[in-house]
Design an enzyme around this catalytic site. Structure first.
Site, PDB file in Angstrom:
ATOM      1  N   ASN A  23      42.827  11.863   9.055  1.00  0.00           N
ATOM      2  CA  ASN A  23      43.411  10.987   8.043  1.00  0.00           C
ATOM      3  C   ASN A  23      42.817   9.583   8.172  1.00  0.00           C
ATOM      4  OD1 ASN A  23      44.710   9.768  10.229  1.00  0.00           O
ATOM      5  ND2 ASN A  23      46.695  10.734   9.811  1.00  0.00           N
ATOM      6  N   ASP A 212      49.329  22.492   5.225  1.00  0.00           N
ATOM      7  CA  ASP A 212      49.460  21.241   5.977  1.00  0.00           C
ATOM      8  C   ASP A 212      49.129  20.031   5.100  1.00  0.00           C
ATOM      9  OD1 ASP A 212      49.733  19.893   8.743  1.00  0.00           O
ATOM     10  OD2 ASP A 212      47.776  19.182   8.052  1.00  0.00           O
TER      11      ASP A 212
END
Length: 339
Positions: A23, A212
């Site tokens: 991320n 996810d």
């Protein structure tokens, strides 16, 4: 681990974590790790199921037991994944997978994940035919008894989960912040050849990675901070998803504690290539996320505002799972301290 007659542990060569695995804060996506875990499990299961003369097969993922993300992995670290077979029934294989992160600058290593997966061998000639699994030999009878107990427990849980899988997520107009409708999300994906096994159905790891992603979007919308996967409850693969299907991955917040969020995620498949079949529920699971500061410290999570009776029921069910997990973890810590 005291087993004879099974393959040597299958170790995927270490892979360095790249920016597209993580991320914006540099933490590797839980879905990336889950995909690597599933690949290791599929390799060793398929090897074992083809270790004796007979019909060739591919091992298909049926279930992933609860998986805890013990420590975040970061860009630049190397992920080392190893797997071993710990139990076989007549038609299924239990695989235990460990993930270790390695800082190649300092040499520091740490275990980030331990997972248990169940596979079934499907014939290359007939995707609907489940083949028999070559047995493994156990040094101690207790190992086989413990494995059989785990097998019966997961079989029962899969059946119970499938029976309560009728829910769907509907869009909410102008939802209030911190409500279920405010953060719920869906992702639509066309299943292509690169998503599939030799038999033409989706790799379990591909599905888990998409799940996810959706769960991460739900968590980020709810608290608007950096979020990471903390754990995944049992992931049940109820039915195969064929190439050419359109899948809808949906996620919604079910429960929040002071520092964690539980998100229900399910996958529905539309098999457009098979007009005789309607839309069906293929996979379901609960993901738990935590909110982190820029320094990587846990942050308080805004309380989920429940509006309908169904939302309040799901919140209480999530609270029960949270308290059960918390009690189990405390018991394990006490047991470890005594030793």
């Amino acid at each position: 681990r005291g087993l004879r007659g099974c393959e040597l542990p299958a170790s995927l060569s270490g892979r360095i974590m790249r920016p597209d695995d993580a991320n914006i804060a540099g933490n590797v996506h839980g879905g990336t790790i889950l995909k690597m875990i599933e690949e290791a499990g599929a390799i060793i299961s398929t090897r074992h199921c083809n270790s004796q003369a007979g019909e060739h097969c591919v091992a298909a993922l049926a279930r992933v037991e609860r998986t805890d993300f013990l420590s975040p992995m970061c860009i630049g670290e190397v992920a080392n994944v190893s797997a071993e077979i710990t139990y076989t029934s007549r038609h299924s294989v239990e695989v235990q997978v460990n993930v270790m992160s390695e800082n190649i600058l300092t040499g520091a290593k740490k275990v980030t994940n331990k997972a248990t997966l169940w596979y079934v061998p499907l014939s290359l000639k007939n995707v609907n035919k489940v083949l028999e699994v070559p047995p493994i030999q156990y040094v101690r009878k207790e190992q086989e008894d413990e494995g059989k107990k785990r097998y019966e427990e997961q079989k029962l849980d899969r059946l119970e989960t499938k029976q309560r899988n009728g829910d769907v997520i509907f869009p909410v107009i102008n939802p209030e912040p911190h409500t279920v409708g405010y953060s719920q999300s869906s992702l639509i994906h066309l299943v292509g050849p690169s998503d599939c096994t030799l038999l033409g159905f989706v790799h379990g790891g591909v599905t888990m990675k998409l799940m996810d992603e959706v769960a991460g979007i739900v968590a980020a919308r709810h608290c608007k901070t950096n979020i990471v996967t903390a754990s995944v409850d049992a992931i049940n693969f109820h039915e195969k998803i064929k190439k050419g299907s359109v899948i809808t991955v949906s996620g919604r917040m079910t429960f929040t504690s002071n520092k964690s969020m539980e998100i229900e995620v399910f996958v529905d498949a539309d098999p457009f290539v098979d007009e005789s079949r309607g839309r069906y529920r293929a996979v379901s699971a609960f993901f738990t996320y935590v909110s982190l500061s820029k320094e990587g410290k846990p942050l308080p999570v805004p309380q989920l505002l429940t509006e309908t009776e169904d939302e309040k029921r799901r919140f209480e069910e999530g609270k029960g799972r949270y308290l059960q997990t918390k009690a189990k973890r405390q018991a394990q810590m006490q047991q470890a301290a005594q030793h």
